[in-house]
Design an enzyme around this catalytic site. Structure first.
Site, PDB file in Angstrom:
ATOM      1  N   ARG A 237      -6.640  10.146   1.710  1.00 46.93           N
ATOM      2  CA  ARG A 237      -6.344  10.608   0.360  1.00 46.93           C
ATOM      3  C   ARG A 237      -5.085   9.893  -0.126  1.00 46.93           C
ATOM      4  O   ARG A 237      -4.116   9.735   0.622  1.00 46.93           O
ATOM      5  CB  ARG A 237      -6.140  12.123   0.317  1.00 46.93           C
ATOM      6  CG  ARG A 237      -7.443  12.926   0.405  1.00 46.93           C
ATOM      7  CD  ARG A 237      -8.295  12.721  -0.836  1.00 46.93           C
ATOM      8  NE  ARG A 237      -9.517  13.528  -0.860  1.00 46.93           N
ATOM      9  CZ  ARG A 237     -10.699  13.119  -0.430  1.00 46.93           C
ATOM     10  NH1 ARG A 237     -10.824  11.913   0.110  1.00 46.93           N
ATOM     11  NH2 ARG A 237     -11.760  13.902  -0.522  1.00 46.93           N
ATOM     12  N   GLU A 266      -6.202   8.497  -9.579  1.00 53.93           N
ATOM     13  CA  GLU A 266      -7.460   7.752  -9.661  1.00 53.93           C
ATOM     14  C   GLU A 266      -8.178   8.088 -10.958  1.00 53.93           C
ATOM     15  O   GLU A 266      -8.234   9.258 -11.318  1.00 53.93           O
ATOM     16  CB  GLU A 266      -8.347   8.082  -8.452  1.00 53.93           C
ATOM     17  CG  GLU A 266      -7.726   7.663  -7.132  1.00 53.93           C
ATOM     18  CD  GLU A 266      -8.604   7.987  -5.924  1.00 53.93           C
ATOM     19  OE1 GLU A 266      -9.746   8.468  -6.117  1.00 53.93           O
ATOM     20  OE2 GLU A 266      -8.156   7.764  -4.787  1.00 53.93           O
ATOM     21  N   HIS A 285     -12.112   3.715  -4.282  1.00 52.28           N
ATOM     22  CA  HIS A 285     -12.566   4.883  -3.513  1.00 52.28           C
ATOM     23  C   HIS A 285     -14.045   4.719  -3.147  1.00 52.28           C
ATOM     24  O   HIS A 285     -14.877   5.589  -3.431  1.00 52.28           O
ATOM     25  CB  HIS A 285     -12.338   6.174  -4.293  1.00 52.28           C
ATOM     26  CG  HIS A 285     -12.153   7.375  -3.413  1.00 52.28           C
ATOM     27  ND1 HIS A 285     -11.343   8.429  -3.737  1.00 52.28           N
ATOM     28  CD2 HIS A 285     -12.689   7.689  -2.199  1.00 52.28           C
ATOM     29  CE1 HIS A 285     -11.380   9.338  -2.784  1.00 52.28           C
ATOM     30  NE2 HIS A 285     -12.194   8.913  -1.827  1.00 52.28           N
TER      31      HIS A 285
END
Length: 324
Positions: A237, A266, A285
């Site tokens: 993360r 993000e 991601h």
């Protein structure tokens, strides 16, 4: 009469039909307050909730008095207020096992791409800079036989250790909340404290969930302890690393490079200094983002919700105490 559920993720037809065989399904685009208000009756009567990426908090739960189970199409659940679910005796299901190998592939890809400067030199070729035999300015560093440090020895950490140990003959260090005997037996992995790992590892790979304890676990002090030749990989993360401290460490040459699949915010801002660094590989991601794995995650989440609403929570339940 079938139980009703809210679906806030588009599913393939076969998985949608599987849900519809068990439930009355209301599909919504998101869990924003205006969406909830528009479908107030459906939310109020729903016993199940299925989707990904949206925030599930107390405010939403107040609109869902009948909710018994939530199923997230992910392994992580830092966007969900688990305590609030548990207090309401609502179980939370997730998809931990189906993405393990794919995420480990992504971590390995980031290690290779950063060490061998794949993105940087490929862009230089496209820009027409390859006009003669390459010299040291184009060289990267080896991956094989280098020391890998894994922070977080869960399923993905184990899959990464397997690739590193057997595929690249890498000594493996690891730091976790507890020792992992299988990792030590199968991969000759050595347990150590975080400082030792930072000082000895050539690759520091972070595969941690976001918790109060892990937020900004990596800051200026930790980057300063790493080798100047070390490569930092974050596939857990984003907020586990202080991004400003990471940027400074890269700019100051405290570490060699970084491969990043996750970020503090993000999507990553187009103004981020990370995007102007040739020694950074930044991807959006993509850890589990293959067609096969994303389908398997959705299928797992569907089955999880069906099981949970039938009282079967033996696997993939985050908070089994909620069923007690």
């Amino acid at each position: 009469m079938k139980p009703s559920i809210i679906l806030y993720k588009t599913l393939p037809d076969d998985l949608l039909h599987r849900l519809e065989a068990h439930f009355t399904v209301t599909q919504v685009p998101n869990l924003h307050p205006e969406t909830v208000a528009r479908h107030a009756q459906a939310f109020a009567s729903a016993q199940g909730l299925l989707g990904a990426s949206e925030t599930v908090n107390r405010a939403l739960l107040e609109k869902m008095p009948a909710l018994r189970a939530a199923s997230t199409i992910s392994v992580g659940y830092d966007n969900v207020e688990v305590d609030a679910l548990t207090a309401r005796k609502i179980v939370l299901m997730h998809t931990p096992a189906v993405l393990t190998e794919t995420v480990a592939d992504t971590v390995m890809a980031l290690m290779l791409a950063t060490a061998r400067r794949v993105v940087d030199v490929a862009e230089r070729v496209k820009a027409g800079e390859w006009t003669e035999s390459i010299g040291p300015a184009w060289f990267g560093v080896d991956v094989h036989h280098k020391t890998l440090g894994i922070v977080g020895m869960g399923r993905i950490g184990m899959a990464l250790a397997q690739r590193a140990h057997f595929g690249f003959t890498m000594p493996v260090l690891y730091h976790a909340r507890r020792r992992h005997q299988e990792a030590e037996d199968r991969f000759n992995a050595r347990y150590c404290d975080l400082d030792t790992l930072l000082q000895e590892a050539d690759f520091v790979c972070v595969i941690l969930p976001l918790t109060a304890e892990t937020r900004h676990l990596f800051g200026a002090t930790q980057f300063a302890r790493m080798k100047s030749s070390a490569i930092f990989i974050n596939a857990g993360r984003g907020p586990v690393a202080d991004e400003n401290a990471l940027i400074a460490a890269l700019q100051n040459g405290e570490i060699y490079a970084a491969g990043l699949d996750v970020f503090e915010q993000e999507p990553l801002s187009v103004d981020s200094p990370l995007l102007n660094m040739s020694n950074v590989v930044a991807v959006p991601h993509i850890g589990s983002a293959t067609h096969e794995t994303r389908y398997n995650m959705m299928a797992c989440a569907v089955d999880n919700l069906i099981d949970a609403l039938q009282g079967k929570i033996e696997k993939n339940c985050v908070n089994p105490q909620a069923a007690g």
